[in-house]
Design an enzyme around this catalytic site. Structure first.
Site, PDB file in Angstrom:
ATOM      1  N   HIS A  27      -3.759  -5.603   1.218  1.00 28.61           N
ATOM      2  CA  HIS A  27      -3.537  -5.795   2.869  1.00 28.61           C
ATOM      3  C   HIS A  27      -4.083  -7.383   2.811  1.00 28.61           C
ATOM      4  O   HIS A  27      -5.013  -7.533   2.111  1.00 28.61           O
ATOM      5  CB  HIS A  27      -4.319  -4.710   3.475  1.00 28.61           C
ATOM      6  CG  HIS A  27      -3.510  -3.618   3.431  1.00 28.61           C
ATOM      7  ND1 HIS A  27      -2.493  -3.217   4.145  1.00 28.61           N
ATOM      8  CD2 HIS A  27      -4.338  -2.368   3.141  1.00 28.61           C
ATOM      9  CE1 HIS A  27      -2.068  -1.993   3.819  1.00 28.61           C
ATOM     10  NE2 HIS A  27      -3.017  -1.532   3.315  1.00 28.61           N
ATOM     11  N   CYS A  64       0.844  -1.241   0.126  1.00 33.12           N
ATOM     12  CA  CYS A  64       0.005  -0.016  -0.047  1.00 33.12           C
ATOM     13  C   CYS A  64       0.890   1.162   0.064  1.00 33.12           C
ATOM     14  O   CYS A  64       1.751   1.397  -0.952  1.00 33.12           O
ATOM     15  CB  CYS A  64      -0.793   0.073   1.321  1.00 33.12           C
ATOM     16  SG  CYS A  64      -2.501   1.173   0.895  1.00 33.12           S
TER      17      CYS A  64
END
Length: 481
Positions: A428, A331
């Protein structure tokens, strides 16, 4: 008739979240329909819900303890710190605004209505709602307009049990002092107390326990010994993830960024016997024997990029790669790996563009729209199907994206460098997927040997048994005003 019970603490990190999870599992084991609730949470560790929003990760764990899917009503106000004095405000799962700390109080009347609406929906749908407070009701300077502790308890008519932490010392003063500074109206809502994190022989605290009962007039519900398996549960705070000091195994180093987000990505790796995880703190150099360095998610990509450079980690990463090491960015960490991070609209902070680490040939542009979704993906190098989630602003593209890390809905996701040693992905939760973790570790000759979700479920059962053995659970679950 539906009921609710609120667990408040004498301070932060006294164990409220874990106790709430344990009580949720106990209630479920007793055949009750139970749900967790936290009016206001402050955390950059968020979970994506099935209804397309985000809540604090602790409430997602508590939902798991209840046998429920996480829902945005379980944590209607989530504060995600972006700077030392400002936070993004998420209301019922959606980004609402960004506000400075001193201006937050102006929003509270509006936020209280959202809190009560969510609470009423949960209470109508379940036999019992276990509510977790935030911080401490002893912070009476914050009582006016409070939505997290006694303000919520008063508005909702919810009885309160106070938890003290004996491990940090002074638990008698914690509990008696909390009562002393509270208003008579708030004290009237408190139905008792419990002592958490006791080490040694609990009978040695018998006299202290009686003193608290005598000074407060409150009922004691038990002294809870230290729960040794707490580390098997997902971390709520970045400081809860500790270095696993195994002598051998794949050495993975995770950079503890100043605005680290969704750091529970590291939990499944920490459980693997074949992995040695080091959480690297400010001022520490990346070890020369590291096999893999992970740059985790961040709530402030450009801010943490500057923080990373201030620690000298940019130079360490290049030395690590020269030694044959690998790097993975997740991310915000993925965004940092590229050539630049541009924020023309000032979405994350002051508008501008910062030079990236230049380890992937990609560029990132921050945009106002936030992507919040669960995904089914395929790991491109291994062909392994896995589940994860996205929770980010910004879009990343460039030549290295032609070598994707994963495929999502037929579209490439992430990037891999030409030599295969630097990877980046927005996904994630991938390490929580046993199949993905096995495939990823196999690249480094490590066999995956832990079923992570099964370990968490077993730990929740052990926590419930731990509490049942030392607390007056029947009386606690029967508490009412």
């Amino acid at each position: 008739m539906s009921r609710a019970l609120m667990i408040q603490g004498t301070g932060s990190n006294v164990g409220k979240s874990m106790l709430a999870a344990g009580l949720c599992r106990i209630a479920r084991n007793r055949g009750l329909s139970v749900a967790p609730f936290k009016p206001q949470n402050m955390s950059n560790n968020a979970a994506v819900t099935a209804d397309g929003g985000e809540i604090g990760r602790a409430q997602a764990l508590q939902a798991m303890a209840c046998g429920l899917e996480p829902h945005t009503d379980m944590n209607p106000v989530l504060l995600k710190p972006e700077t030392e004095t400002g936070s993004q405000v998420v209301v019922q799962g959606k980004r609402f605004t960004t506000v400075r700390a001193r201006d937050y109080a102006k929003l509270k009347p509006q936020l209280m209505q959202a809190v009560l609406d969510s609470f009423k929906r949960l209470k109508a749908a379940h036999d019992l709602v276990i509510v977790e407070g935030a911080g401490s009701p002893a912070e009476v300077n914050l009582r006016n307009g409070d939505i997290a502790n006694m303000g919520f308890a008063q508005a909702s008519g919810t009885p309160v049990v106070l938890c003290g932490d004996i491990d940090r010392g002074g638990v008698i003063a914690q509990i008696v002092g909390t009562q002393a500074v509270m208003s008579a109206e708030d004290v009237a809502l408190v139905r008792g107390f419990m002592i958490n994190k006791f080490r040694g022989d609990p009978s040695l605290f018998d006299d202290g326990y009686k003193l608290i009962e005598q000074h407060t007039g409150w009922q004691g519900f038990g002294v809870i010994p230290w729960f040794a398996d707490a580390g098997n549960l997902p971390a709520e705070d970045a400081l809860d993830i500790t270095t696993r000091t195994r002598d051998t195994g794949l050495h993975i180093v995770c950079l503890r960024l100043s605005r680290i987000a969704n750091f529970d990505d590291m939990d499944p790796l920490a459980q693997e016997p074949g992995v040695r995880l080091t959480m690297l703190n400010a001022g520490e150099a990346i070890p020369g024997d590291a096999d893999m360095v992970i740059i985790p998610g961040s709530k402030s990509t450009r801010g943490d990029l500057a923080y990373l450079r201030a620690q000298g980690w940019d130079l360490d990463l290049r030395a690590h790669l020269r030694r044959g090491g690998h790097v993975l960015g997740i991310c915000g960490g993925y965004q940092m790996l590229g050539g630049s991070v541009a924020d023309p609209e000032g979405v994350e902070g002051p508008a501008g563009t910062d030079e990236g680490l230049g380890l992937l040939d990609v560029e990132t542009v921050m945009t106002g729209d936030k992507r919040l979704t669960r995904v089914a993906a395929i790991h491109a190098p291994s062909g392994t199907a896995f589940n994860g989630y996205e929770i980010h602003i910004g879009r990343t593209s460039g030549p290295d994206a032609a070598r994707p890390f994963a495929v999502v809905n037929g579209q490439p996701e992430g990037a891999i460098s030409g030599d295969g040693r630097v990877s980046g992905s927005y996904l994630h939760g991938m390490f929580r997927d046993d199949a993905f973790r096995a495939a990823w570790l196999a690249q480094f000759g490590v066999a995956q040997s832990v079923s992570y979700d099964a370990t968490v479920q077993a730990t929740l059962d052990a926590l419930a048994a731990h509490l049942e053995g030392v607390m007056d659970i029947d009386a606690l679950l029967d508490v009412r005003l």
